[in-house]
Design a protein around this motif. Structure first.
Motif, PDB file in Angstrom:
ATOM      1  N   SER A  51       0.877  -1.278   0.023  1.00 36.00           N
ATOM      2  CA  SER A  51       0.016  -0.050  -0.097  1.00 36.00           C
ATOM      3  C   SER A  51       0.897   1.227  -0.102  1.00 36.00           C
ATOM      4  O   SER A  51       1.986   1.140   0.665  1.00 36.00           O
ATOM      5  CB  SER A  51      -0.802   0.126   1.196  1.00 36.00           C
ATOM      6  N   GLU A  52       0.411   2.437  -0.742  1.00 38.66           N
ATOM      7  CA  GLU A  52       1.264   3.335  -0.655  1.00 38.66           C
ATOM      8  C   GLU A  52       0.844   4.162   0.500  1.00 38.66           C
ATOM      9  O   GLU A  52      -0.315   4.589   0.625  1.00 38.66           O
ATOM     10  CB  GLU A  52       1.094   4.076  -2.296  1.00 38.66           C
ATOM     11  N   VAL A  53       1.571   5.033   0.814  1.00 39.55           N
ATOM     12  CA  VAL A  53       1.555   6.198   2.119  1.00 39.55           C
ATOM     13  C   VAL A  53       2.152   7.434   1.610  1.00 39.55           C
ATOM     14  O   VAL A  53       3.230   7.559   1.058  1.00 39.55           O
ATOM     15  CB  VAL A  53       2.134   5.607   3.295  1.00 39.55           C
ATOM     16  N   ALA A  54       1.114   8.529   1.795  1.00 39.73           N
ATOM     17  CA  ALA A  54       1.763   9.848   1.664  1.00 39.73           C
ATOM     18  C   ALA A  54       1.785  10.586   2.763  1.00 39.73           C
ATOM     19  O   ALA A  54       0.765  11.137   3.295  1.00 39.73           O
ATOM     20  CB  ALA A  54       0.859  10.617   0.530  1.00 39.73           C
ATOM     21  N   PRO A  55       3.081  10.536   3.622  1.00 35.93           N
ATOM     22  CA  PRO A  55       3.281  11.261   4.731  1.00 35.93           C
ATOM     23  C   PRO A  55       3.429  12.881   4.522  1.00 35.93           C
ATOM     24  O   PRO A  55       4.146  13.201   3.567  1.00 35.93           O
ATOM     25  CB  PRO A  55       4.268  10.623   5.182  1.00 35.93           C
ATOM     26  N   GLN A  56       3.101  13.669   5.333  1.00 41.25           N
ATOM     27  CA  GLN A  56       3.629  14.908   5.914  1.00 41.25           C
ATOM     28  C   GLN A  56       3.815  15.164   7.126  1.00 41.25           C
ATOM     29  O   GLN A  56       3.255  14.560   8.075  1.00 41.25           O
ATOM     30  CB  GLN A  56       2.596  15.850   5.355  1.00 41.25           C
ATOM     31  N   PHE A  57       4.813  15.670   7.628  1.00 40.16           N
ATOM     32  CA  PHE A  57       5.372  16.021   8.794  1.00 40.16           C
ATOM     33  C   PHE A  57       5.445  17.386   9.289  1.00 40.16           C
ATOM     34  O   PHE A  57       5.832  18.250   8.445  1.00 40.16           O
ATOM     35  CB  PHE A  57       6.619  15.304   9.054  1.00 40.16           C
ATOM     36  N   ALA A  58       4.946  17.799  10.289  1.00 44.00           N
ATOM     37  CA  ALA A  58       4.614  19.093  10.827  1.00 44.00           C
ATOM     38  C   ALA A  58       4.414  19.192  12.295  1.00 44.00           C
ATOM     39  O   ALA A  58       4.075  18.237  13.054  1.00 44.00           O
ATOM     40  CB  ALA A  58       3.597  19.784   9.802  1.00 44.00           C
ATOM     41  N   PRO A  59       4.404  20.378  12.965  1.00 48.05           N
ATOM     42  CA  PRO A  59       4.004  20.526  14.559  1.00 48.05           C
ATOM     43  C   PRO A  59       2.633  19.968  14.467  1.00 48.05           C
ATOM     44  O   PRO A  59       1.714  20.206  13.705  1.00 48.05           O
ATOM     45  CB  PRO A  59       3.925  21.811  14.407  1.00 48.05           C
ATOM     46  N   SER A  60       2.353  19.362  15.492  1.00 47.88           N
ATOM     47  CA  SER A  60       0.959  18.379  15.625  1.00 47.88           C
ATOM     48  C   SER A  60       0.024  19.603  15.784  1.00 47.88           C
ATOM     49  O   SER A  60      -1.149  19.173  15.266  1.00 47.88           O
ATOM     50  CB  SER A  60       1.110  17.705  17.031  1.00 47.88           C
ATOM     51  N   GLY A  61       0.286  20.443  16.650  1.00 44.27           N
ATOM     52  CA  GLY A  61      -0.890  21.635  16.533  1.00 44.27           C
ATOM     53  C   GLY A  61      -1.563  22.214  15.206  1.00 44.27           C
ATOM     54  O   GLY A  61      -2.661  22.379  15.035  1.00 44.27           O
ATOM     55  N   LEU A  62      -0.376  22.338  14.367  1.00 45.75           N
ATOM     56  CA  LEU A  62      -0.917  22.788  12.801  1.00 45.75           C
ATOM     57  C   LEU A  62      -1.721  21.626  12.423  1.00 45.75           C
ATOM     58  O   LEU A  62      -2.361  22.372  11.478  1.00 45.75           O
ATOM     59  CB  LEU A  62       0.486  23.175  12.320  1.00 45.75           C
ATOM     60  N   LEU A  63      -1.134  20.473  12.470  1.00 48.78           N
ATOM     61  CA  LEU A  63      -1.699  19.604  11.721  1.00 48.78           C
ATOM     62  C   LEU A  63      -2.910  19.203  12.176  1.00 48.78           C
ATOM     63  O   LEU A  63      -4.160  19.059  11.401  1.00 48.78           O
ATOM     64  CB  LEU A  63      -0.908  18.058  11.885  1.00 48.78           C
ATOM     65  N   ARG A  64      -3.435  19.400  13.588  1.00 56.35           N
ATOM     66  CA  ARG A  64      -4.803  19.093  14.010  1.00 56.35           C
ATOM     67  C   ARG A  64      -5.550  20.356  13.422  1.00 56.35           C
ATOM     68  O   ARG A  64      -6.824  19.969  13.027  1.00 56.35           O
ATOM     69  CB  ARG A  64      -4.779  19.443  15.587  1.00 56.35           C
ATOM     70  N   SER A  65      -5.225  21.694  13.386  1.00 58.00           N
ATOM     71  CA  SER A  65      -5.765  22.637  12.795  1.00 58.00           C
ATOM     72  C   SER A  65      -6.263  22.522  11.413  1.00 58.00           C
ATOM     73  O   SER A  65      -7.283  22.637  10.786  1.00 58.00           O
ATOM     74  CB  SER A  65      -5.006  24.020  12.917  1.00 58.00           C
ATOM     75  N   ARG A  66      -5.357  21.859  10.548  1.00 55.28           N
ATOM     76  CA  ARG A  66      -5.475  21.489   9.347  1.00 55.28           C
ATOM     77  C   ARG A  66      -6.587  20.287   8.995  1.00 55.28           C
ATOM     78  O   ARG A  66      -7.443  20.657   8.038  1.00 55.28           O
ATOM     79  CB  ARG A  66      -4.121  21.109   8.383  1.00 55.28           C
ATOM     80  N   ILE A  67      -6.599  19.401   9.882  1.00 53.86           N
ATOM     81  CA  ILE A  67      -7.606  18.398   9.886  1.00 53.86           C
ATOM     82  C   ILE A  67      -9.097  19.100  10.131  1.00 53.86           C
ATOM     83  O   ILE A  67     -10.106  19.011   9.618  1.00 53.86           O
ATOM     84  CB  ILE A  67      -7.336  17.294  10.808  1.00 53.86           C
ATOM     85  N   GLU A  68      -8.984  19.977  11.351  1.00 56.33           N
ATOM     86  CA  GLU A  68     -10.249  20.631  11.399  1.00 56.33           C
ATOM     87  C   GLU A  68     -10.675  21.491  10.722  1.00 56.33           C
ATOM     88  O   GLU A  68     -11.820  21.633  10.280  1.00 56.33           O
ATOM     89  CB  GLU A  68     -10.089  21.357  12.862  1.00 56.33           C
ATOM     90  N   SER A  69      -9.867  22.033   9.394  1.00 58.48           N
ATOM     91  CA  SER A  69     -10.377  22.899   8.612  1.00 58.48           C
ATOM     92  C   SER A  69     -10.979  22.129   7.090  1.00 58.48           C
ATOM     93  O   SER A  69     -10.970  22.706   6.391  1.00 58.48           O
ATOM     94  CB  SER A  69      -9.090  23.921   8.201  1.00 58.48           C
ATOM     95  N   GLY A  70     -10.870  20.682   7.453  1.00 58.52           N
ATOM     96  CA  GLY A  70     -11.084  19.921   6.282  1.00 58.52           C
ATOM     97  C   GLY A  70     -10.128  19.122   5.376  1.00 58.52           C
ATOM     98  O   GLY A  70     -10.629  18.732   4.484  1.00 58.52           O
ATOM     99  N   GLU A  71      -8.817  19.327   5.721  1.00 58.84           N
ATOM    100  CA  GLU A  71      -7.899  18.473   5.024  1.00 58.84           C
ATOM    101  C   GLU A  71      -8.125  17.224   5.026  1.00 58.84           C
ATOM    102  O   GLU A  71      -8.440  16.501   5.971  1.00 58.84           O
ATOM    103  CB  GLU A  71      -6.377  19.010   5.403  1.00 58.84           C
ATOM    104  N   LYS A  72      -8.026  16.475   4.002  1.00 57.56           N
ATOM    105  CA  LYS A  72      -8.269  15.087   3.745  1.00 57.56           C
ATOM    106  C   LYS A  72      -7.093  14.302   4.426  1.00 57.56           C
ATOM    107  O   LYS A  72      -5.893  14.306   3.910  1.00 57.56           O
ATOM    108  CB  LYS A  72      -8.398  14.578   2.329  1.00 57.56           C
ATOM    109  N   VAL A  73      -7.334  13.632   5.452  1.00 60.00           N
ATOM    110  CA  VAL A  73      -6.105  13.085   6.189  1.00 60.00           C
ATOM    111  C   VAL A  73      -6.794  11.628   6.606  1.00 60.00           C
ATOM    112  O   VAL A  73      -8.038  11.629   6.884  1.00 60.00           O
ATOM    113  CB  VAL A  73      -5.825  13.653   7.339  1.00 60.00           C
ATOM    114  N   ASP A  74      -6.045  10.640   6.670  1.00 56.05           N
ATOM    115  CA  ASP A  74      -6.534   9.262   6.951  1.00 56.05           C
ATOM    116  C   ASP A  74      -5.822   8.842   8.477  1.00 56.05           C
ATOM    117  O   ASP A  74      -6.771   8.419   9.242  1.00 56.05           O
ATOM    118  CB  ASP A  74      -6.082   8.131   6.064  1.00 56.05           C
ATOM    119  N   LEU A  75      -4.995   9.168   8.653  1.00 60.55           N
ATOM    120  CA  LEU A  75      -4.309   8.859  10.191  1.00 60.55           C
ATOM    121  C   LEU A  75      -3.305   9.838  10.474  1.00 60.55           C
ATOM    122  O   LEU A  75      -2.651  10.370   9.913  1.00 60.55           O
ATOM    123  CB  LEU A  75      -3.370   7.439   9.846  1.00 60.55           C
TER     124      LEU A  75
END
Length: 268
Positions: A51-75
């Motif tokens: 299976s292919e994985v598309a990772p991105q790494f960043a500060p956790s708080g910024l990632l949470r904000s992106r998820i809350e804003s609707g970014e398509k994230v699986d894990l």
């Protein structure tokens, strides 16, 4: 056992269990402090599962904000439990499990006379520039400020003094970005932006590999702060996201994390 409970409830995020022949890559977001270790974990998972994985790494708080804003994230793998738990409580993800632990160390310039016993004195020294990551945006900054809280019990007035002087050099939305491929803490210290920097011990080891003269000093027990890392599957994630989560919790995934200096709760 809590990990068995997590495995049994992993699909609570609302994933379809139907196998898809040509799935899109698993959109995986993880704390920046996990980049080196998780890159190897992902490589091992892809070799095993195809299976292919598309990772991105960043500060956790910024990632949470992106998820809350609707970014398509699986894990989502966070450097604390707070951010994934917030998503879970808002029904944006499934349950949360702690999959690794870290702790803070002091990264110091070679000319700074520093030991565990003298750390607080040196951090309070007006001539010492003290660096941290950015609180709220990056859990490493939150943990550094918890060190300052602990310092208050040892030296009244220390908390305010340390919070005031702390240079929030990394992890924020406006923080200067290091060149591609560089460890941000090694880059900051190489450019003499701080004399002492509080960061995860795992980050400090990677920084020292790039800038060998840097010193790593353990925090004394009365200042030491640990970091619990949380993992959660995001609402409506594709099925293979659960497989990657299970692999991270498996003995193989946990051994890789341990090899980078993380404490791994599922290993004996």
């Amino acid at each position: 056992m809590k990990y068995q409970w997590f495995l049994g409830t992993l699909f609570i995020a609302g994933m379809s269990t139907q196998v898809v022949a040509h799935e899109a890559p698993i959109e995986f977001r993880a704390a920046g402090s996990l980049k080196a270790a998780m890159t190897e974990v992902i490589g091992a998972y892809q070799a095993k599962s195809h299976s292919e994985v598309a990772p991105q790494f960043a500060p956790s708080g910024l990632l949470r904000s992106r998820i809350e804003s609707g970014e398509k994230v699986d894990l989502f793998a966070s450097a604390n439990m707070k951010h994934p738990t917030t998503l879970s409580k808002a029904s944006r993800s499934g349950d949360v499990v702690m999959f690794a632990r870290n702790k803070l160390c002091a990264l110091a310039q070679p000319e700074v006379a520093l030991t565990s016993d003298t750390l607080l004195t040196q951090m309070l020294n007006s001539k010492i520039r003290l660096g941290t990551s950015t609180p709220k945006a990056d859990p490493a900054g939150d943990y550094a400020f918890k060190v300052f809280e602990r310092a208050e019990h040892l030296s009244p007035g220390a908390q305010q003094q340390l919070e005031t002087k702390a240079l929030q050099l990394t992890g924020g939305p406006d923080s200067a970005k290091p060149p591609k491929g560089r460890n941000p803490y090694g880059w900051v210290m190489e450019n003499k932006q701080a004399d002492i920097f509080l960061t995860y011990c795992t980050n400090a080891v990677l920084a020292q590999k790039e800038v060998k003269p840097l010193k790593i000093v353990q925090l004394p027990d009365n200042l030491s702060v640990g970091a619990n890392y949380g993992l959660t599957v995001i609402q409506d994630a594709q099925p293979h996201a659960a497989e990657l989560a299970l692999f991270i919790l498996s003995p193989q995934g946990q051994k890789i994390l341990a090899s980078y200096g993380f404490d791994t709760p599922t290993l004996p």
